[in-house]
Write a protein that holds these residues in place. Structure first.
Motif, PDB file in Angstrom:
ATOM      1  N   CYS A  51       8.541  -2.531  -2.321  1.00  0.00           N
ATOM      2  CA  CYS A  51       7.239  -1.863  -2.344  1.00  0.00           C
ATOM      3  C   CYS A  51       6.262  -2.516  -3.310  1.00  0.00           C
ATOM      4  CB  CYS A  51       7.426  -0.390  -2.730  1.00  0.00           C
ATOM      5  SG  CYS A  51       8.413   0.540  -1.531  1.00  0.00           S
ATOM      6  N   TRP A  52       4.978  -2.465  -2.900  1.00  0.00           N
ATOM      7  CA  TRP A  52       3.916  -2.944  -3.786  1.00  0.00           C
ATOM      8  C   TRP A  52       2.609  -2.238  -3.480  1.00  0.00           C
ATOM      9  CZ3 TRP A  52       4.166  -5.185  -8.240  1.00  0.00           C
ATOM     10  CH2 TRP A  52       2.980  -5.640  -8.860  1.00  0.00           C
ATOM     11  N   ASP A  53       1.866  -1.963  -4.534  1.00  0.00           N
ATOM     12  CA  ASP A  53       0.517  -1.424  -4.435  1.00  0.00           C
ATOM     13  C   ASP A  53      -0.311  -2.071  -5.524  1.00  0.00           C
ATOM     14  OD1 ASP A  53      -0.781   1.430  -3.161  1.00  0.00           O
ATOM     15  OD2 ASP A  53      -1.752   0.632  -4.950  1.00  0.00           O
ATOM     16  N   ASP A  54      -1.566  -2.367  -5.220  1.00  0.00           N
ATOM     17  CA  ASP A  54      -2.429  -2.971  -6.227  1.00  0.00           C
ATOM     18  C   ASP A  54      -2.752  -2.010  -7.359  1.00  0.00           C
ATOM     19  OD1 ASP A  54      -2.456  -5.353  -4.854  1.00  0.00           O
ATOM     20  OD2 ASP A  54      -4.346  -4.941  -3.812  1.00  0.00           O
ATOM     21  N   GLY A  71       2.123   4.778   3.337  1.00  0.00           N
ATOM     22  CA  GLY A  71       2.973   3.732   2.789  1.00  0.00           C
ATOM     23  C   GLY A  71       4.295   4.263   2.273  1.00  0.00           C
ATOM     24  N   GLY A 113       0.207   4.007  -7.508  1.00  0.00           N
ATOM     25  CA  GLY A 113       1.021   3.832  -6.315  1.00  0.00           C
ATOM     26  C   GLY A 113       2.376   3.238  -6.648  1.00  0.00           C
ATOM     27  N   ARG A 114       2.390   2.250  -7.534  1.00  0.00           N
ATOM     28  CA  ARG A 114       3.663   1.634  -7.920  1.00  0.00           C
ATOM     29  C   ARG A 114       4.554   2.649  -8.633  1.00  0.00           C
ATOM     30  NH1 ARG A 114       0.005  -2.574  -9.400  1.00  0.00           N
ATOM     31  NH2 ARG A 114       0.339  -2.203 -11.649  1.00  0.00           N
ATOM     32  N   THR A 123       1.897  -3.075   6.311  1.00  0.00           N
ATOM     33  CA  THR A 123       0.712  -2.829   5.494  1.00  0.00           C
ATOM     34  C   THR A 123       0.044  -1.515   5.861  1.00  0.00           C
ATOM     35  OG1 THR A 123      -1.444  -3.738   4.827  1.00  0.00           O
ATOM     36  CG2 THR A 123      -0.732  -4.173   7.070  1.00  0.00           C
ATOM     37  N   SER A 124      -0.557  -0.880   4.879  1.00  0.00           N
ATOM     38  CA  SER A 124      -1.277   0.366   5.113  1.00  0.00           C
ATOM     39  C   SER A 124      -2.588   0.077   5.844  1.00  0.00           C
ATOM     40  CB  SER A 124      -1.563   1.072   3.787  1.00  0.00           C
ATOM     41  OG  SER A 124      -0.356   1.537   3.215  1.00  0.00           O
ATOM     42  N   GLY A 146       0.843  -1.196   0.000  1.00  0.00           N
ATOM     43  CA  GLY A 146       0.000   0.000   0.000  1.00  0.00           C
ATOM     44  C   GLY A 146       0.872   1.237   0.000  1.00  0.00           C
ATOM     45  N   LEU A 147       0.800   2.029  -1.072  1.00  0.00           N
ATOM     46  CA  LEU A 147       1.754   3.115  -1.262  1.00  0.00           C
ATOM     47  C   LEU A 147       1.073   4.469  -1.333  1.00  0.00           C
ATOM     48  CD1 LEU A 147       4.042   1.264  -3.818  1.00  0.00           C
ATOM     49  CD2 LEU A 147       4.448   1.600  -1.370  1.00  0.00           C
TER      50      LEU A 147
END
Length: 465
Positions: free
Chosen positions: A37-40, A21, A44-45, A72-73, A16-17
Motif C-alpha cells: 500500500c501507498w498514499d501520498d 483504496g 492514508g499511510r 489505483t484509486s 491511494g488509500l
C-alpha cells in the motif's frame, strides 16, 4: 466483501488509500494476494498500517520488482493532465494498471455462482447528471419489489466492499468516468447512460475524451441491454452503435422528445412517462404527483430507472408504486422546509451549469442561491433557463466575478451562505422557492458539495427561530 481473484500468492500494489483504496487492499488480502500500500498523504499511510498492511513506496528503486499489478484509486490521474509518477513508473516497468471496478468485474462471477439457482445481475449507471438519483431509484424500486439488491460504486459502499450477491440478487453500481476509464474488465448485464454535458474536461483532455471514458462501459463490456438517453448527440451516436437494426430491443432509448421507430423507447413529456414498443404505447405513468422526483431532469432519471427495472422483468405497476415512496437523495432537489409558504430546496449537487439549468426548470418563482468555483465552459447557458428566477443571491470567494456573468438576471452579491439564505428569506413571498443550485464546484469555500448542502440546511433551520 468480494475477494479478488487471480492474484493468490502474488504481490499487488495499491495506490491511494481512501475509502475505495483500503477496501481494495482488504479484498486483495481476502483473495490471497499480498497488498502493498501507498498514499501520498501521511493519514492514508497510517490508516493502512493500522490494518496491518505493508507500506511500499512506488518510487523506491526496484519498487515494481515482482509486482503483478498496480491498482489505483479513481481520483488519481493516469493520463490527463499528466499521469501520476507512480503510474508512469508502472508503465515503464511493464506492470498492468487497473482499478477496483476492474477487479470487481474480474472477480464477481468466478467463485460460487455455479451453486446459485439464479445468477446475480449487475446494473451499471453512468452519465454527467442524474446517475446518483437513477442508481438509488433503481435500488429502491427493486427493494420495494422484494428483490435482493446492493448499491455501490460512486454511491453507497465501495464495489469490493459489498457482500457476495445472493441467488437472483442485483448489484446496482453508480460509475463515474474516473472509475470507468481505467477498468480492465467491464461486464454489466445492464448499462445505463443518462446524459452528457461538459465536466471533468481537464482530466479527460476535452469533451471527446470525457465521452470516450463513459462509452467504455458499453463498448468494452457489451451489456445484454443498454438504456441510453438520446437527447444529446453523443447518446444518439452510442444508441446507433449498439443497435443491430431499427427494432433492436436490446437498446432502450430515453428522451424528452417524441421518438420515431419500431424499437423500445421511453419518452417523458409534460410530466408523463410513456413506454413505447414498436411505435405503440404499452404503459404510461403520471410523474407530476411523484414528490421525490420533481422537474423534467428527474423525470429523465425516472425513465432511465424504469428502463433498467423493466429489463430486469418488473411490471410497470410495480415500478410506478415504488416511484411514489422514493424520497430522493440528499442535496439533489431535496425539499428542506416550507416556512411561511416559502419552499426551501437543496440542490447542492448541481455543481455544473447543465445540472443547474435542470434544477431551475423544476420550480417557479425562484430565489436562486448560486456561485462557487466556476467550471470550464462559462455560464452562458444559464440565462435562457432563468425565466423563473426572481433574484439570484451569489456566494463564493469570487462572487462578484460570478455575478457579472449572470447578465440581466437580478442579483445580489452575498459572499457566504448565511447571508444568502437570510437575504432570500427576507425578500421571499409565499409561493416562492429558495433554491440552492450553485452551477459551480464547492471547493472555494467547502470540503464538498455535501458540506455546502448541509450549511444551506443549517441556515434554513435557523429561520424557524
Amino acid at each position: 466483501m468480494i475477494p479478488v481473484q487471480g492474484f493468490d500468492g502474488r504481490k499487488v500494489m495499491v495506490l491511494g488509500l481512501g475509502r475505495s483504496g483500503l477496501a481494495t487492499a482488504r479484498a486483495l488480502r481476502a483473495g490471497g494476494a499480498e497488498a502493498l500500500c501507498w498514499d501520498d498523504g501521511a493519514a492514508g499511510r497510517a490508516a493502512a498500517e493500522a490494518e496491518g498492511f505493508a507500506l511500499h513506496d512506488p518510487m523506491a528503486p526496484g519498487a515494481f520488482d515482482a509486482v503483478a499489478a498496480l491498482i489505483t484509486s479513481p481520483g488519481i490521474p493516469h493520463l490527463y493532465p499528466a499521469p501520476h509518477r507512480a503510474i508512469a513508473a508502472a508503465w515503464a516497468a511493464g506492470v498492468p494498471v487497473d482499478n477496483d471496478v476492474g477487479l470487481f468485474f474480474r472477480s464477481l462471477g468466478l467463485a460460487g455462482w455455479d451453486g446459485l439457482d439464479e445468477p446475480p445481475r449487475v446494473v451499471a449507471v453512468t452519465g454527467s447528471n442524474g446517475k446518483s438519483t437513477t442508481s438509488a431509484l433503481i435500488a429502491h424500486i427493486l427493494r420495494t419489489a422484494g428483490r435482493s439488491v446492493q448499491l455501490a460504486g460512486n454511491i453507497g459502499r465501495g464495489v469490493l466492499d459489498i457482500d457476495p450477491p445472493e441467488s437472483g440478487g442485483v448489484v446496482v453500481l453508480e460509475l463515474s468516468s474516473y472509475q470507468i476509464e481505467l477498468a480492465r474488465a467491464l461486464t454489466p448485464d445492464i448499462a445505463v447512460f443518462t446524459n452528457l454535458s461538459p465536466d471533468h474536461l481537464d482530466r479527460h483532455g476535452g469533451m471527446g475524451g470525457y465521452f470516450a471514458a463513459k462509452r467504455r462501459l458499453f463498448s468494452e463490456g457489451g451489456p445484454d441491454r443498454a438504456v441510453v438517453g438520446v437527447d444529446e448527440i453523443e447518446g444518439q451516436y452510442m444508441a446507433n452503435q449498439l443497435a443491430e437494426g431499427p427494432g433492436d430491443a436490446r437498446v432502450i432509448r430515453v428522451s424528452a422528445r417524441k421518438l420515431e421507430g419500431p424499437g423500445w423507447d421511453l419518452v417523458t413529456r409534460k410530466g408523463w412517462l410513456a413506454e413505447m414498443r414498436k411505435a405503440k404505447q404499452v404503459a404510461a405513468i403520471d410523474l407530476r404527483a411523484v414528490r421525490g422526483l420533481p422537474g423534467a431532469h428527474n423525470h429523465q432519471n425516472a425513465a432511465c430507472a424504469y428502463g433498467a427495472c423493466r429489463a430486469l422483468g418488473l411490471a410497470p405497476k410495480e415500478i410506478e408504486a415504488a416511484f411514489h415512496s422514493f424520497e430522493g437523495l440528499p442535496h439533489r432537489s431535496q425539499r428542506v422546509a416550507e416556512i411561511g409558504g416559502v419552499s426551501y430546496v437543496n440542490d447542492s449537487k448541481a455543481t455544473n451549469v447543465d445540472a443547474a439549468v435542470k434544477a431551475l426548470g423544476a420550480f417557479t418563482r425562484i430565489r436562486w442561491i448560486c456561485g462557487g468555483l466556476e467550471k470550464e465552459g462559462g455560464l452562458a447557458a444559464l440565462a435562457p433557463a432563468a425565466g423563473e428566477v426572481v433574484k439570484a443571491y451569489v456566494i463564493g470567494r469570487e462572487a462578484a466575478a460570478f455575478a457579472l456573468k449572470l447578465g440581466a438576471i437580478p442579483h445580489e452579491i452575498c459572499g457566504d451562505m448565511a447571508t444568502a439564505v437570510a437575504r432570500a428569506a427576507a425578500e421571499a413571498q409565499p409561493g416562492d422557492t429558495v433554491l440552492l443550485a450553485p452551477a459551480a464546484a464547492s471547493f472555494d469555500q467547502y470540503d464538498s458539495f455535501e458540506h455546502r448542502g448541509r450549511d444551506f440546511m443549517e441556515q434554513v433551520g435557523k429561520l424557524r427561530g
